[in-house]
Design a protein around this motif. Sequence first.
Motif, PDB file in Angstrom:
ATOM      1  N   TYR A 167      11.895   7.808  41.486  1.00  0.00           N
ATOM      2  CA  TYR A 167      10.880   8.466  40.652  1.00  0.00           C
ATOM      3  C   TYR A 167      10.102   9.501  41.471  1.00  0.00           C
ATOM      4  O   TYR A 167       9.833  10.621  40.997  1.00  0.00           O
ATOM      5  CB  TYR A 167       9.937   7.416  40.079  1.00  0.00           C
ATOM      6  N   GLN A 170      12.952   9.337  32.669  1.00  0.00           N
ATOM      7  CA  GLN A 170      13.959   8.286  32.836  1.00  0.00           C
ATOM      8  C   GLN A 170      13.712   7.503  34.118  1.00  0.00           C
ATOM      9  O   GLN A 170      13.789   6.266  34.143  1.00  0.00           O
ATOM     10  CB  GLN A 170      15.350   8.905  32.846  1.00  0.00           C
ATOM     11  N   ALA A 171      13.409   8.211  35.201  1.00  0.00           N
ATOM     12  CA  ALA A 171      13.155   7.537  36.474  1.00  0.00           C
ATOM     13  C   ALA A 171      11.906   6.658  36.385  1.00  0.00           C
ATOM     14  O   ALA A 171      11.863   5.542  36.935  1.00  0.00           O
ATOM     15  CB  ALA A 171      12.994   8.580  37.588  1.00  0.00           C
ATOM     16  N   ALA A 187      13.876   2.167  42.750  1.00  0.00           N
ATOM     17  CA  ALA A 187      13.518   2.909  41.537  1.00  0.00           C
ATOM     18  C   ALA A 187      12.245   3.722  41.758  1.00  0.00           C
ATOM     19  O   ALA A 187      12.104   4.834  41.247  1.00  0.00           O
ATOM     20  CB  ALA A 187      13.350   1.933  40.370  1.00  0.00           C
ATOM     21  N   LEU A 230      12.016  -2.353  36.229  1.00  0.00           N
ATOM     22  CA  LEU A 230      12.272  -3.143  37.426  1.00  0.00           C
ATOM     23  C   LEU A 230      10.991  -3.743  37.979  1.00  0.00           C
ATOM     24  O   LEU A 230      11.011  -4.803  38.632  1.00  0.00           O
ATOM     25  CB  LEU A 230      12.952  -2.272  38.489  1.00  0.00           C
ATOM     26  N   GLN A 253      12.771   3.485  34.370  1.00  0.00           N
ATOM     27  CA  GLN A 253      13.573   2.588  35.184  1.00  0.00           C
ATOM     28  C   GLN A 253      12.692   1.852  36.185  1.00  0.00           C
ATOM     29  O   GLN A 253      12.849   0.641  36.403  1.00  0.00           O
ATOM     30  CB  GLN A 253      14.659   3.389  35.909  1.00  0.00           C
ATOM     31  N   ASN A 304      15.118  -3.647  44.350  1.00  0.00           N
ATOM     32  CA  ASN A 304      15.481  -2.790  43.218  1.00  0.00           C
ATOM     33  C   ASN A 304      14.281  -1.975  42.743  1.00  0.00           C
ATOM     34  O   ASN A 304      14.413  -0.783  42.415  1.00  0.00           O
ATOM     35  CB  ASN A 304      16.026  -3.622  42.067  1.00  0.00           C
ATOM     36  N   TYR A 305      13.153  -2.629  42.694  1.00  0.00           N
ATOM     37  CA  TYR A 305      11.950  -1.911  42.267  1.00  0.00           C
ATOM     38  C   TYR A 305      11.602  -0.794  43.258  1.00  0.00           C
ATOM     39  O   TYR A 305      11.233   0.318  42.856  1.00  0.00           O
ATOM     40  CB  TYR A 305      10.782  -2.882  42.128  1.00  0.00           C
TER      41      TYR A 305
END
Length: 352
Positions: A172, A115-116, A168, A123, A119, A164-165
């Motif tokens: 991760y 999921q991470a 994320a 992004l 995401q 945002n990137y």
Amino acid sequence: MAGKRKRLVLVAAVILVAGLGVAGYQRWRAPPDANHLTLYGNVDIRELYAAFYDSGRISQMLVQEGDAVHKGQLIATLEPGRFADALAAANAQATIQRQDLAALMAGSRPEQIAQAKAQMAALAVIYQNDAANFKRYAALAPHGAATIQQRDDAQAAYLNARQNYEAARQAYILAVKGPRAEDIAAAQAAYDAARANAALAAEEERDTQLYAPADGVVEERVQEPGDMTSPSAPVYVIALTNPLWVRAYVPEGDLGRIWLGMAAKISTDSYPGKLYRGWVGYISPTAEFTPKTVETPDLRAQLVYQLRVYACDAQGQLQLGMPATVTIDLTQPQMAAARGADVCGGRHDAGN
């Protein structure tokens, strides 16, 4: 003639009575037996006061005065309700802490990592698109093909997408690495504390049951069901039947004729003709004046030493406070006397 005969009979009777009186006087005045020492005292035992280790309301009293109890026998209980509730709460808290620790020890689940990663990838696309838009508007604005406002909006979107990137990407990385060692250690400590609280609650629940701490006889039942009790309030007084001894006092002049371990005989008025075996188990190192309970007019000013003569009483006939007579054979060899404490088949505690 008859009168003379009566006078002779009377004189003979007077002489006989006088003779018996003199003999009795001489017997009374005769020196005591140098081979035996006779002492007088009372039967004594140790007592203990049995009490609960915690406070609460008594629910059961299981023994009565005069009952014989053995070590480990259940003799009373407290109402267990609040102790059981506290134990249940402590066990539930320990379960929660254990699950938290297990989750940290297991690390991130594969689904969390995936999921991470997804995401971060989504992004990244937005970040790349906003970066391209900002580059175009930055190139067009100087030639008037785009307004300054459009360029600034594109720059703001680009910077926000980059942040945002980056967030994320860090999420991760954390998902891949799993929990920190410090977090695991803290969770372990919390779980250990919860287990200790649960163990304490279990011990407190067990303390609602009172067990006899030693073999003995219930001498006094101090409290009753429904009473509130505490660790400082005895529930029973228990007389310990082993060891059992006669507390006597030996005059200073006879102190040098006795020693620890000497065999002795004990008798009481309650059981005429019954002799109990015993031995000298304790001699006080300090002198005292004769106690009032045993003193006579010629002993009031004498110094005496307390003596404990431990007794064998398998039938339980000797009772606390019973008057007793102790006879010690002073001719016994010291080596034999040293084995006197084994007359009951095993040495008892002869401590103070």
